[in-house]
Write a protein that holds these residues in place. Structure first.
Motif, PDB file in Angstrom:
ATOM      1  N   ASP A  98       0.822  -1.214   0.000  1.00  0.00           N
ATOM      2  CA  ASP A  98       0.000   0.000   0.000  1.00  0.00           C
ATOM      3  C   ASP A  98       0.860   1.269   0.000  1.00  0.00           C
ATOM      4  O   ASP A  98       0.527   2.260  -0.633  1.00  0.00           O
ATOM      5  CB  ASP A  98      -0.924   0.023   1.222  1.00  0.00           C
ATOM      6  N   CYS A 149      19.536   5.616 -12.688  1.00  0.00           N
ATOM      7  CA  CYS A 149      19.409   6.730 -11.740  1.00  0.00           C
ATOM      8  C   CYS A 149      19.418   8.061 -12.466  1.00  0.00           C
ATOM      9  O   CYS A 149      19.246   9.092 -11.853  1.00  0.00           O
ATOM     10  CB  CYS A 149      20.451   6.656 -10.636  1.00  0.00           C
ATOM     11  N   ALA A 151      17.096   9.236 -14.406  1.00  0.00           N
ATOM     12  CA  ALA A 151      15.784   9.863 -14.218  1.00  0.00           C
ATOM     13  C   ALA A 151      15.285   9.764 -12.783  1.00  0.00           C
ATOM     14  O   ALA A 151      14.523  10.616 -12.336  1.00  0.00           O
ATOM     15  CB  ALA A 151      14.765   9.218 -15.154  1.00  0.00           C
ATOM     16  N   GLU A 152      15.723   8.744 -12.049  1.00  0.00           N
ATOM     17  CA  GLU A 152      15.116   8.497 -10.732  1.00  0.00           C
ATOM     18  C   GLU A 152      16.029   8.782  -9.557  1.00  0.00           C
ATOM     19  O   GLU A 152      15.620   8.618  -8.413  1.00  0.00           O
ATOM     20  CB  GLU A 152      14.609   7.051 -10.658  1.00  0.00           C
ATOM     21  N   ARG A 206      12.022   2.949  -0.882  1.00  0.00           N
ATOM     22  CA  ARG A 206      10.900   3.274  -1.746  1.00  0.00           C
ATOM     23  C   ARG A 206      10.907   2.284  -2.910  1.00  0.00           C
ATOM     24  O   ARG A 206      11.959   1.965  -3.464  1.00  0.00           O
ATOM     25  CB  ARG A 206      11.124   4.687  -2.276  1.00  0.00           C
ATOM     26  N   LEU A 208       9.195   1.656  -6.742  1.00  0.00           N
ATOM     27  CA  LEU A 208       8.449   2.343  -7.800  1.00  0.00           C
ATOM     28  C   LEU A 208       7.598   1.330  -8.561  1.00  0.00           C
ATOM     29  O   LEU A 208       7.975   0.165  -8.689  1.00  0.00           O
ATOM     30  CB  LEU A 208       9.411   3.014  -8.785  1.00  0.00           C
ATOM     31  N   LEU A 210       6.134  -0.715 -11.633  1.00  0.00           N
ATOM     32  CA  LEU A 210       6.720  -1.129 -12.910  1.00  0.00           C
ATOM     33  C   LEU A 210       6.157  -0.219 -14.000  1.00  0.00           C
ATOM     34  O   LEU A 210       5.010   0.209 -13.935  1.00  0.00           O
ATOM     35  CB  LEU A 210       6.362  -2.587 -13.201  1.00  0.00           C
ATOM     36  N   ASP A 211       6.973   0.063 -14.981  1.00  0.00           N
ATOM     37  CA  ASP A 211       6.541   0.996 -16.022  1.00  0.00           C
ATOM     38  C   ASP A 211       5.570   0.312 -16.979  1.00  0.00           C
ATOM     39  O   ASP A 211       5.774  -0.837 -17.354  1.00  0.00           O
ATOM     40  CB  ASP A 211       7.763   1.495 -16.784  1.00  0.00           C
ATOM     41  N   PRO A 212       4.528   1.039 -17.397  1.00  0.00           N
ATOM     42  CA  PRO A 212       3.547   0.417 -18.293  1.00  0.00           C
ATOM     43  C   PRO A 212       4.142   0.068 -19.662  1.00  0.00           C
ATOM     44  O   PRO A 212       3.687  -0.859 -20.312  1.00  0.00           O
ATOM     45  CB  PRO A 212       2.446   1.462 -18.425  1.00  0.00           C
ATOM     46  N   VAL A 240      15.281  14.150 -20.683  1.00  0.00           N
ATOM     47  CA  VAL A 240      16.014  13.232 -19.818  1.00  0.00           C
ATOM     48  C   VAL A 240      15.362  11.847 -19.878  1.00  0.00           C
ATOM     49  O   VAL A 240      14.364  11.593 -19.223  1.00  0.00           O
ATOM     50  CB  VAL A 240      16.040  13.733 -18.351  1.00  0.00           C
ATOM     51  N   GLU A 278       4.064   5.904 -20.156  1.00  0.00           N
ATOM     52  CA  GLU A 278       2.861   5.610 -20.942  1.00  0.00           C
ATOM     53  C   GLU A 278       3.258   5.329 -22.388  1.00  0.00           C
ATOM     54  O   GLU A 278       4.207   5.924 -22.903  1.00  0.00           O
ATOM     55  CB  GLU A 278       1.905   6.810 -20.901  1.00  0.00           C
ATOM     56  N   GLU A 280       1.969   6.253 -25.181  1.00  0.00           N
ATOM     57  CA  GLU A 280       1.991   7.445 -26.033  1.00  0.00           C
ATOM     58  C   GLU A 280       3.296   8.219 -25.834  1.00  0.00           C
ATOM     59  O   GLU A 280       3.832   8.808 -26.759  1.00  0.00           O
ATOM     60  CB  GLU A 280       0.805   8.364 -25.702  1.00  0.00           C
ATOM     61  N   ALA A 281       3.798   8.222 -24.590  1.00  0.00           N
ATOM     62  CA  ALA A 281       5.007   8.976 -24.298  1.00  0.00           C
ATOM     63  C   ALA A 281       6.228   8.286 -24.888  1.00  0.00           C
ATOM     64  O   ALA A 281       7.041   8.914 -25.569  1.00  0.00           O
ATOM     65  CB  ALA A 281       5.172   9.119 -22.780  1.00  0.00           C
ATOM     66  N   ALA A 284       6.614   8.575 -28.723  1.00  0.00           N
ATOM     67  CA  ALA A 284       7.078   9.889 -29.174  1.00  0.00           C
ATOM     68  C   ALA A 284       8.544  10.106 -28.798  1.00  0.00           C
ATOM     69  O   ALA A 284       9.334  10.641 -29.577  1.00  0.00           O
ATOM     70  CB  ALA A 284       6.204  10.983 -28.556  1.00  0.00           C
ATOM     71  N   GLU A 285       8.917   9.670 -27.603  1.00  0.00           N
ATOM     72  CA  GLU A 285      10.283   9.927 -27.139  1.00  0.00           C
ATOM     73  C   GLU A 285      11.306   9.083 -27.902  1.00  0.00           C
ATOM     74  O   GLU A 285      12.415   9.540 -28.179  1.00  0.00           O
ATOM     75  CB  GLU A 285      10.380   9.687 -25.624  1.00  0.00           C
TER      76      GLU A 285
ATOM     77  N   TYR B 135      10.293  13.886  -6.741  1.00  0.00           N
ATOM     78  CA  TYR B 135      11.008  13.845  -5.467  1.00  0.00           C
ATOM     79  C   TYR B 135      11.075  15.227  -4.808  1.00  0.00           C
ATOM     80  O   TYR B 135      10.757  16.241  -5.419  1.00  0.00           O
ATOM     81  CB  TYR B 135      12.406  13.238  -5.627  1.00  0.00           C
ATOM     82  N   TRP B 191      15.165  20.322 -13.831  1.00  0.00           N
ATOM     83  CA  TRP B 191      14.423  19.296 -14.567  1.00  0.00           C
ATOM     84  C   TRP B 191      13.732  19.965 -15.757  1.00  0.00           C
ATOM     85  O   TRP B 191      13.263  21.084 -15.629  1.00  0.00           O
ATOM     86  CB  TRP B 191      13.391  18.627 -13.647  1.00  0.00           C
ATOM     87  N   GLU B 234       0.806  12.303 -25.271  1.00  0.00           N
ATOM     88  CA  GLU B 234       0.671  11.630 -23.986  1.00  0.00           C
ATOM     89  C   GLU B 234      -0.371  12.328 -23.105  1.00  0.00           C
ATOM     90  O   GLU B 234      -1.255  11.685 -22.529  1.00  0.00           O
ATOM     91  CB  GLU B 234       2.044  11.641 -23.294  1.00  0.00           C
TER      92      GLU B 234
END
Lengths: 474, 365
Positions: A98, A149, A151-152, A206, A208, A210-212, A240, A278, A280-281, A284-285, B135, B191, B234
């Motif tokens: 949760d 790391c 992006a995250e 933490r 995250l 999983l990415d779609p 990025v 996503e 769509e993202a 395009a990227e 973050y 960013w 998007e």
């Protein structure tokens, strides 16, 4: 009682090692510097760690915490003797779906955590190349990074709480699932402190989702400059991706000989780029990445067809250092970081230094972060070779600093770069760091001689630290 | 009151500072150092003033010197191609973000900062509403220059986005309320701001479950909204999935207003439960997925029960603003944080006479 007797009565006979062969196995990490411990303890509980810390204090011997020993800067090498405390038996995982968090024992292997979390649709973001063997405790100690790391963020961005054994054997739980714990961020300063402030027994991390969707692109270039320029262009254009990794030709050849990842060995450099999110993202990227690559004369752009293809590419990337075993008996891997706009110039300077010393340098690095990993392959049995490799390495680090960079992006300082700290910081800066250490560890027993050069504490004339011992380099 | 000449030269008029309090506005590290050395030598309490928006925290002691950061409001270096910027501690957030927006960049600092400064937001540990995706403020600070309580100028970190060179002091100053020193310069990790953005009003925050990692999911008294940004295609696709009223751009709400203001911090999964537990008449703005809930009320009624509940689940109820003497016998931070003696020892290494903002930190530090 002797140190070993005390430890055996606190733990158990078989979890205190003192045979010469056992001590030898724990005498170094993956760096080139060796120490010699009096004994090795394999703790199972936090209470045991606290007991070992108290015993170390009673006997006034250093205590060096160790996970899998994949560190590259002698952070876990017991160069001042004493006790090596291995956390590998402390490997519980308690997941909170949760809240998207987990309490993880220091000895849990990085990849095991993500594998464990996957059925819940979650993963742990930091993914050092050694993730199939390195531990969370080691990740916390070094604030480890990894390809994703970019992006995250590195480990510190994903540590919400810590259970730590401090000096005196005091056990504290810092942070938690609620944000912004009041008071000084003691947990935050322990992350990346390389075992010099206390011993982390468990971390609240933490996770995250999983990415779609994901797109992984393999792009090949005829020159290294075009590859690095593509990365600089992307960042400058405000884009990025999840990961941006570069590998040079020599490294690709080594990897291909072994893993057959499908890397373009006739190219001067390849860029492994990944976007997540996503559908769509990422569609395009991925198109944008191709466009920018072609603008820099990319020869070709290959899109990973499926998850198996993607996994193969990443395995090739993350196994690169291992592939060097077929080339030469030894390698020396550097880790520095430069502003991303300085990638092209810095890479060029690094190559020039290698050429001048007549050394073979291989490059595989986190280009998106400006985090370079020039790797020098050599044979240490050759007369004078180690000295040459060290000097070339130091020049490479100096070149990065001249370009506005820092000593280490993700491997840490340990013993290896300790004496280079003066090139980055003033006496007062180092004094402030030494004072911080003193507040945590007045007796100086937690992993002594690491991070800070001797005499960092201003007016510290008679300190207990010694220069790097003769013969520490293997 | 007499002060050494080099301190008097820094004297400035600062609105609201009583006549018997020395107000100074230094403009260099050395000047800050001379003020702090003087204050340390003569045991004078120094109040560091940025935009004055986070002055309600803790139990501050009456200052004898107010040190304005107003002259540290410059941009020292901005490298858009590296996504980094270096600014003075007194740089107003609004001005910085306005400048960065011209190149579609952001420092991910609080969206509605009022007169807040970068140094103030860092000291108070204030984060953006986008923190669930991008973050908190601690992840933005790459390098700091501090002037310690005894007047040493100390730099830590570096101007690169990934760095493990030495102890992570840049993150330690976040939320430290100046106890380690006055922050005169900061390098921030920026960013990129993508081309498209949308605010979608939803009936229930669970509607956001159809989006992987939205920029923010915010709930306030009168509105629940999902914030999306990204490429045009998007944002269009994701907004469509949310099926709510669409407001182009990011329509950030403001923090609720009231004579008493609070910060409720709970595990993220308890956010909705926390809202349900608020005493009648309390206003709120909650960041779902984070557990960061900003509150305002006109009375303290119900605060004790709310705090007990929050602390019982590992959370906090913190007073962020209150009229003087309005909350006797109610500690602004609640139960003291762990490792309080260690915190005291760390602070003593940086501010040995404990002259900078004493009493603001949790645990009476």
């Amino acid at each position: 009682m002797s140190l070993v007797d005390d430890l055996r009565s606190a733990l158990s006979h078989d979890r205190v090692l003192e045979e010469p062969l056992e001590l030898h196995l724990y005498s170094k990490d993956a760096s080139m510097m060796r120490g010699e411990a009096t004994c090795v303890v394999l703790t199972e509980t936090t209470d045991e760690v606290a007991a070992v810390v108290r015993i170390a204090e009673d006997h006034r011997v250093p205590i060096v915490a160790r996970g899998a020993g994949t560190g590259l800067t002698a952070g876990a090498s017991p160069t001042e003797g004493g006790i090596v405390l291995s956390t590998t038996l402390m490997n519980d995982i308690e997941i909170d779906v949760d809240n998207r968090t987990a309490w993880v024992g220091a000895g849990v292997i990085n990849l095991d955590l993500s594998t464990y979390a996957e059925p819940y649709g979650l993963h742990f973001a930091p993914d050092p190349s050694s993730q199939s063997v390195c531990t969370i405790g080691g990740n916390v100690a070094n604030n480890s990074g990894g390809a994703h790391c970019l992006a995250e963020g590195a480990t510190t961005s994903h540590v919400l709480g810590l259970e730590v054994v401090l000096a005196g054997g005091e056990v504290v739980v810092l942070g938690g699932e609620a944000p912004d714990s009041p008071g000084l961020d003691i947990k935050g300063i322990i992350v990346g402190s390389e075992g010099t402030l206390g011993i982390v027994t468990s971390a609240l991390v933490r996770l995250l989702p999983l990415d779609p969707d994901v797109r992984t692109l393999l792009i090949d270039f005829e020159t290294m400059e075009e590859a690095t320029q593509t990365v600089s262009d992307m960042i400058a254009a405000g884009f990025v991706p999840a990961a941006l990794e570069i590998m040079d030709q020599k490294m690709m050849v080594a990897v291909e000989n072994w893993l057959h990842a499908g890397f373009p060995t006739d190219a001067a450099a390849m860029l492994l780029a990944e976007v997540v999110g996503e559908t769509e993202a990422v569609t395009a990227e991925a198109a944008l990445i191709s466009e920018m690559a072609y603008k820099n004369n990319a020869r070709g752009v290959e899109l990973a067809e499926d998850e198996a293809h993607r996994a193969k590419l990443w395995k090739g990337r993350k196994s690169a250092f291992g592939a060097l075993a077929q080339i030469s008996p030894d390698y020396y891997l550097h880790d520095t970081v430069v502003p991303r706009s300085r990638l092209v110039e810095t890479m060029d300077e690094v190559q020039q230094i290698a050429d001048r010393y007549g050394l073979d340098v291989y490059n595989v690095f986190h280009a998106g972060d400006g985090n370079l990993h020039p790797l020098i392959s050599f044979d240490a049995s050759e007369e004078g070779m180690l000295d040459k490799v060290q000097r070339a390495g130091e020049e490479m680090v100096a070149a990065c600093l001249r370009n506005g960079g820092a000593l280490s992006g993700e491997h840490g300082i340990g013993l290896e770069k300790r004496d280079m700290m003066r090139a980055s910081f003033t006496e007062l800066d180092l004094d402030a760091q030494a004072r911080l250490k003193e507040a945590f560890d007045p007796e100086g027993l937690f992993n002594p001689a690491k991070i800070l050069p001797e005499g960092s504490r201003c007016f510290d004339f008679g300190g207990t630290r010694r220069p790097i011992p003769e013969g520490a380099w293997v | 009151m007499t002060h050494p000449g080099d301190i008097m030269r820094l004297e400035a008029e600062i609105a609201g500072v009583p006549a018997d309090v020395l107000a100074v506005a230094p403009s260099t590290n050395d000047e800050v150092a001379s003020v702090l050395r003087y204050a340390s030598d003569s045991n004078k309490v120094v109040d560091v003033l940025g935009g004055g928006t986070h002055h309600g925290y803790g139990s501050p002691r009456q200052p004898e010197i107010v040190l304005s950061m107003g002259r540290f409001d410059q941009t020292e270096a901005w490298n858009p191609e590296d996504l980094t910027v270096v600014v003075g501690g007194g740089m107003p957030i609004e001005r910085l973000e306005g400048m960065l927006a011209e190149r579609s960049q952001t420092a991910v600092l609080p969206e509605v900062p009022g007169s807040s400064t970068v140094g103030g937001a860092i000291s108070a540990g204030m984060s953006s509403l986008r923190r669930g995706r991008l973050y908190g403020t601690r992840e933005r600070v790459l390098e700091v220059t501090l002037v310690t309580g005894d007047g040493r100028v100390v730099r830590a970190g570096g101007r690169v986005v990934k760095n493990v060179t030495g102890y992570d002091l840049p993150r330690l100053v976040v939320g430290a309320f100046g106890s380690l020193g006055v922050i005169t310069s900061i390098c921030l990790k920026l960013w990129p701001v993508p081309p498209a953005a949308m605010t979608v009003i939803v009936d229930d925050v669970s509607a956001a479950d159809v989006v992987s990692r939205p920029l923010a999911v915010l709930e306030s008294d009168d509105r629940k909204a999902v914030f999306i940004w990204g490429t045009e295609s998007e944002v269009e696709a994701v907004s469509g999935r949310l099926r709510g009223e669409e407001i182009p751009g990011l329509d950030w709400p403001v923090d609720p207003a009231g004579s008493l203001r609070w910060s409720l911090r709970v595990p993220p999964a308890n956010t909705s439960e926390a809202i349900a537990k608020l005493p009648g008449g309390w206003r709120y703005l909650a960041v779902h997925g984070v557990g960061d809930i900003r509150l305002a009320s006109d009375s303290r009624q119900g605060a004790g029960a709310l705090r007990s509940w929050a602390e019982g689940i590992g959370g906090r109820l913190v007073v962020t603003e209150s009229p003087p003497a309005s909350l006797p016998d109610f500690d602004p931070w609640g139960e003291p944080p762990p490792a309080i003696e260690l915190q005291r020892r760390v602070i003593a290494q940086f501010d040995p006479r404990r002259i900078i903002n004493p009493g603001r930190l949790a645990g009476g530090l």
